[in-house]
Design a protein around this motif. Structure first.
Motif, PDB file in Angstrom:
ATOM      1  N   LEU A  34      24.205  41.754  66.914  1.00 28.17           N
ATOM      2  CA  LEU A  34      25.239  41.052  67.680  1.00 28.17           C
ATOM      3  C   LEU A  34      26.614  41.666  67.411  1.00 28.17           C
ATOM      4  CD1 LEU A  34      24.050  37.359  67.220  1.00 28.17           C
ATOM      5  CD2 LEU A  34      23.944  38.714  69.323  1.00 28.17           C
ATOM      6  N   ILE A  35      26.870  41.950  66.138  1.00 29.78           N
ATOM      7  CA  ILE A  35      28.143  42.594  65.783  1.00 29.78           C
ATOM      8  C   ILE A  35      28.217  43.983  66.413  1.00 29.78           C
ATOM      9  CG2 ILE A  35      29.529  43.485  63.865  1.00 29.78           C
ATOM     10  CD1 ILE A  35      28.298  41.244  62.131  1.00 29.78           C
ATOM     11  N   ALA A  36      27.081  44.690  66.422  1.00 32.20           N
ATOM     12  CA  ALA A  36      27.044  46.038  67.013  1.00 32.20           C
ATOM     13  C   ALA A  36      27.383  46.003  68.498  1.00 32.20           C
ATOM     14  CB  ALA A  36      25.665  46.667  66.800  1.00 32.20           C
ATOM     15  N   VAL A  37      26.845  45.016  69.214  1.00 40.15           N
ATOM     16  CA  VAL A  37      27.138  44.897  70.651  1.00 40.15           C
ATOM     17  C   VAL A  37      28.634  44.657  70.857  1.00 40.15           C
ATOM     18  CG1 VAL A  37      26.779  43.482  72.705  1.00 40.15           C
ATOM     19  CG2 VAL A  37      24.828  44.141  71.286  1.00 40.15           C
ATOM     20  N   ALA A  38      29.225  43.807  70.012  1.00 47.20           N
ATOM     21  CA  ALA A  38      30.663  43.541  70.122  1.00 47.20           C
ATOM     22  C   ALA A  38      31.463  44.812  69.876  1.00 47.20           C
ATOM     23  CB  ALA A  38      31.060  42.454  69.127  1.00 47.20           C
ATOM     24  N   ILE A  39      31.049  45.609  68.885  1.00 44.08           N
ATOM     25  CA  ILE A  39      31.749  46.861  68.582  1.00 44.08           C
ATOM     26  C   ILE A  39      31.595  47.846  69.742  1.00 44.08           C
ATOM     27  CG2 ILE A  39      31.785  48.870  67.046  1.00 44.08           C
ATOM     28  CD1 ILE A  39      30.998  46.980  64.770  1.00 44.08           C
ATOM     29  N   ILE A  40      30.398  47.887  70.340  1.00 48.44           N
ATOM     30  CA  ILE A  40      30.168  48.777  71.488  1.00 48.44           C
ATOM     31  C   ILE A  40      31.120  48.424  72.637  1.00 48.44           C
ATOM     32  CG2 ILE A  40      28.533  49.340  73.339  1.00 48.44           C
ATOM     33  CD1 ILE A  40      26.306  49.132  71.208  1.00 48.44           C
ATOM     34  N   LEU A  41      31.212  47.133  72.930  1.00 48.93           N
ATOM     35  CA  LEU A  41      32.110  46.699  74.012  1.00 48.93           C
ATOM     36  C   LEU A  41      33.554  47.065  73.704  1.00 48.93           C
ATOM     37  CD1 LEU A  41      30.570  43.177  74.758  1.00 48.93           C
ATOM     38  CD2 LEU A  41      30.462  45.204  76.227  1.00 48.93           C
ATOM     39  N   LEU A  42      33.915  47.004  72.437  1.00 49.41           N
ATOM     40  CA  LEU A  42      35.285  47.310  72.023  1.00 49.41           C
ATOM     41  C   LEU A  42      35.579  48.806  72.099  1.00 49.41           C
ATOM     42  CD1 LEU A  42      37.906  46.087  70.803  1.00 49.41           C
ATOM     43  CD2 LEU A  42      36.942  46.579  68.541  1.00 49.41           C
ATOM     44  N   LEU A  43      34.607  49.644  71.692  1.00 50.75           N
ATOM     45  CA  LEU A  43      34.846  51.078  71.565  1.00 50.75           C
ATOM     46  C   LEU A  43      34.385  51.900  72.769  1.00 50.75           C
ATOM     47  CD1 LEU A  43      33.876  51.718  67.826  1.00 50.75           C
ATOM     48  CD2 LEU A  43      36.123  51.243  68.791  1.00 50.75           C
ATOM     49  N   LEU A  44      33.649  51.285  73.691  1.00 50.50           N
ATOM     50  CA  LEU A  44      33.093  52.042  74.815  1.00 50.50           C
ATOM     51  C   LEU A  44      34.166  52.716  75.669  1.00 50.50           C
ATOM     52  CD1 LEU A  44      30.368  52.832  75.928  1.00 50.50           C
ATOM     53  CD2 LEU A  44      30.423  50.814  77.408  1.00 50.50           C
ATOM     54  N   PRO A  45      35.290  52.055  75.964  1.00 47.70           N
ATOM     55  CA  PRO A  45      36.326  52.757  76.754  1.00 47.70           C
ATOM     56  C   PRO A  45      36.831  54.026  76.069  1.00 47.70           C
ATOM     57  CG  PRO A  45      36.737  50.395  76.729  1.00 47.70           C
ATOM     58  CD  PRO A  45      35.644  50.642  75.739  1.00 47.70           C
ATOM     59  N   GLN A  46      37.034  53.957  74.751  1.00 43.96           N
ATOM     60  CA  GLN A  46      37.491  55.138  74.017  1.00 43.96           C
ATOM     61  C   GLN A  46      36.418  56.224  73.988  1.00 43.96           C
ATOM     62  OE1 GLN A  46      40.410  55.820  73.056  1.00 43.96           O
ATOM     63  NE2 GLN A  46      40.124  57.606  71.739  1.00 43.96           N
ATOM     64  N   PHE A  47      35.169  55.796  73.829  1.00 46.11           N
ATOM     65  CA  PHE A  47      34.052  56.752  73.832  1.00 46.11           C
ATOM     66  C   PHE A  47      33.968  57.452  75.184  1.00 46.11           C
ATOM     67  CE2 PHE A  47      29.608  57.882  74.563  1.00 46.11           C
ATOM     68  CZ  PHE A  47      29.318  58.601  73.424  1.00 46.11           C
ATOM     69  N   ASN A  48      34.111  56.698  76.268  1.00 43.87           N
ATOM     70  CA  ASN A  48      34.086  57.293  77.607  1.00 43.87           C
ATOM     71  C   ASN A  48      35.224  58.278  77.792  1.00 43.87           C
ATOM     72  OD1 ASN A  48      31.786  55.968  78.488  1.00 43.87           O
ATOM     73  ND2 ASN A  48      32.908  54.237  79.326  1.00 43.87           N
ATOM     74  N   TYR A  49      36.382  57.946  77.229  1.00 41.48           N
ATOM     75  CA  TYR A  49      37.541  58.838  77.339  1.00 41.48           C
ATOM     76  C   TYR A  49      37.284  60.156  76.616  1.00 41.48           C
ATOM     77  CZ  TYR A  49      42.214  60.712  76.528  1.00 41.48           C
ATOM     78  OH  TYR A  49      43.298  61.535  76.447  1.00 41.48           O
ATOM     79  N   ILE A  50      36.704  60.065  75.420  1.00 44.33           N
ATOM     80  CA  ILE A  50      36.449  61.271  74.614  1.00 44.33           C
ATOM     81  C   ILE A  50      35.398  62.153  75.271  1.00 44.33           C
ATOM     82  CG2 ILE A  50      35.524  62.094  72.412  1.00 44.33           C
ATOM     83  CD1 ILE A  50      36.744  59.574  71.146  1.00 44.33           C
ATOM     84  N   THR A  51      34.332  61.532  75.770  1.00 47.15           N
ATOM     85  CA  THR A  51      33.192  62.293  76.292  1.00 47.15           C
ATOM     86  C   THR A  51      33.317  62.625  77.770  1.00 47.15           C
ATOM     87  OG1 THR A  51      31.973  60.249  76.776  1.00 47.15           O
ATOM     88  CG2 THR A  51      31.639  61.257  74.609  1.00 47.15           C
ATOM     89  N   GLY A  52      34.278  61.996  78.461  1.00 46.98           N
ATOM     90  CA  GLY A  52      34.403  62.230  79.897  1.00 46.98           C
ATOM     91  C   GLY A  52      33.307  61.565  80.695  1.00 46.98           C
TER      92      GLY A  52
END
Length: 478
Positions: A34-52
């Protein structure tokens, strides 16, 4: 262990204990998920930015079962060993505190720490190598000057017969413009090639392509490509439309000595060699310099290139935009900087560098957690020994050194394991580049020193805590 002994003494069977510890492990994994899903939602925009990328977390009918399956699998894998191990303790030995470490248990605990640190060291070396290679390709002399060159499309009135020379002449009059010309090649890779060149001694079965760079007058000067011998295209020579300029790689491939003045066939027409330019990288550094020729055909060009004085970029581009829109009303002035497009050739490598640094950080964090846990476990198991040593006069620093020594040995083993693996992996990665850095000893030394420093920080708190403990209390509770 005491809990297991008491429960067994009260009649609880081993199966119940196994289910208890597995259940606790699975429950912990569920909360972690559950904590992992919350972290994914939080960091996904930054991950998308880095990876394009444009990844999204979609909650669909497939997601929930997959989510539960991952949590269940993780919990069972994490909990199986301790569940069966703890439940198998002898009741009498547990209650008497006479359990001893087996060689298997010792190697399991230490082996995990060695594995974690080996992975961390591999990633640290990888980050260093990738960073230095990216720095190398960004700063390498390409054989031409890519800085402060902009290019834009030939459109509108500029495409009409006779207007090309006029437009370029107007560009050169703009304050801040050093030189300007036109071409068909953007210097960002293979654009156009031909095998239609014939020369004395050519193998009739050879189909090697020469890069075809069609240019206007002054293009070679605008780019800053250096001449090895001969001259560039000049308006003073009316015959230059039937002339050709090769690069060194082409002359070497053809095996022509003293090429200036020699004649070759281009598409069944005789052309004479007037110059040879030094090799320059018109592709990314993944590729070696290939045979290339320049030919003069101004009206076939469709890209303008202009070099701007350093420090005058903004005002010069504004003036250039005004000229373009005056000359070509209705056409947008879309320009690009040559050096920025060159950097874009290495977008994937830059992403690798960024992601590998993040992964290295995560691996180091996990390694520290493992080492911290092992240090706490070891300090507790050696509590009596530490108490006796302090009673016999051992200093705090001596106890800290005693406890830290074992963990430093584990890190040194990890370094020995990681170094050849890291060298092999990064050597393979560097093979993707025709021009590359060498993997040097200091990269491994720095990674090793970082690993040792991290290990000392991770075990330091536990070592100090154990060393400062009252020996009387240690001997009484041990």
């Amino acid at each position: 262990m005491k809990e297991v002994g008491i429960k067994k003494a009260m009649g609880v069977n081993r199966r119940a204990l196994v289910f208890q510890y597995l259940g606790e492990s699975v429950m912990m994994a569920m909360f972690a998920s559950l904590i992992a899903v919350a972290i994914i939602l939080l960091l996904l925009p930054q991950f998308n930015y880095i990876t394009g990328k444009q990844l999204a977390l979609l909650v669909d009918p497939f997601f929930i079962p997959s989510f539960l399956a991952i949590a269940l699998f993780t919990g069972l894998i994490a909990g199986t060993y301790p569940a069966f191990y703890l439940s198998g303790f002898s009741t009498i030995k547990v209650l008497k505190g006479k359990l001893s470490n087996s060689i298997g248990e010792l190697w399991t605990r230490k082996g995990l720490v060695v594995f974690q640190f080996a992975l961390s060291i591999i990633l640290i070396v990888s980050v260093l190598v990738v960073y230095k290679q990216i720095e190398f390709v960004q700063n390498k002399n390409l054989g031409y000057t890519k800085e402060n060159i902009i290019y834009f499309s030939r459109e509108g009135k500029a495409t009409e017969q006779g207007n090309l020379a006029t437009f370029i002449s107007e560009i050169k009059k703009i304050p801040g413009i050093i030189n300007a010309s036109s071409t068909v090649h953007n210097m960002q890779g293979h654009n156009s090639g031909t095998s239609g060149i014939q020369w004395p001694g050519r193998d009739p079965n050879d189909q090697t392509e020469f890069e075809n760079v069609t240019v206007n007058y002054d293009l070679i000067e605008t780019l800053g490509v250096e001449m090895k011998e001969g001259r560039t295209f000049s308006r003073n020579f009316g015959s230059d439309t039937s002339a050709i300029i090769f690069n060194e790689a082409a002359i070497s491939f053809m095996g022509i000595s003293n090429p200036i003045g020699k004649t070759v066939d281009l598409w069944d027409q005789k052309v004479h060699v007037i110059g040879v330019v030094k090799n320059f990288n018109f592709e990314s550094l993944h590729e070696k310099v290939k045979p290339l020729f320049f030919r003069l055909a101004p009206e076939e060009t469709y890209l303008f290139m202009a070099r701007i004085k350093t420090g005058m970029e903004k005002e010069t581009i504004d003036r250039l935009r005004q000229l373009y829109q005056t000359f070509n009303p209705g056409f947008p002035f879309d320009y690009q900087f040559l050096d920025e497009k060159y950097q874009a050739l290495y977008t994937s490598e830059q992403r690798v560098a960024t992601l590998s640094s993040y992964f290295a950080g995560i691996a180091i964090l996990i390694s520290c957690l493992g080492l911290f846990g092992l240090a706490a476990f070891t300090a507790e198991r050696r509590q009596k020994e530490i108490g006796i040593r302090k009673v016999l006069g051992a200093s705090v620093n001596g106890v800290i050194a005693l406890l830290s020594k074992d963990f430093i040995q584990l890190v040194l083993i990890a370094i020995v394991i990681a170094v050849p693996i890291a060298w092999y992996v990064m050597d393979k990665w560097l093979q993707n580049f025709a021009y590359q850095i060498g993997i040097t000893w200091w990269m491994f030394a720095l990674a090793g020193l970082l690993a040792v420093a991290i290990a000392l920080l991770a075990v330091g708190a536990q070592s100090v805590k154990a060393a400062l403990m009252n020996p009387v209390k240690s001997l009484r509770s041990a």
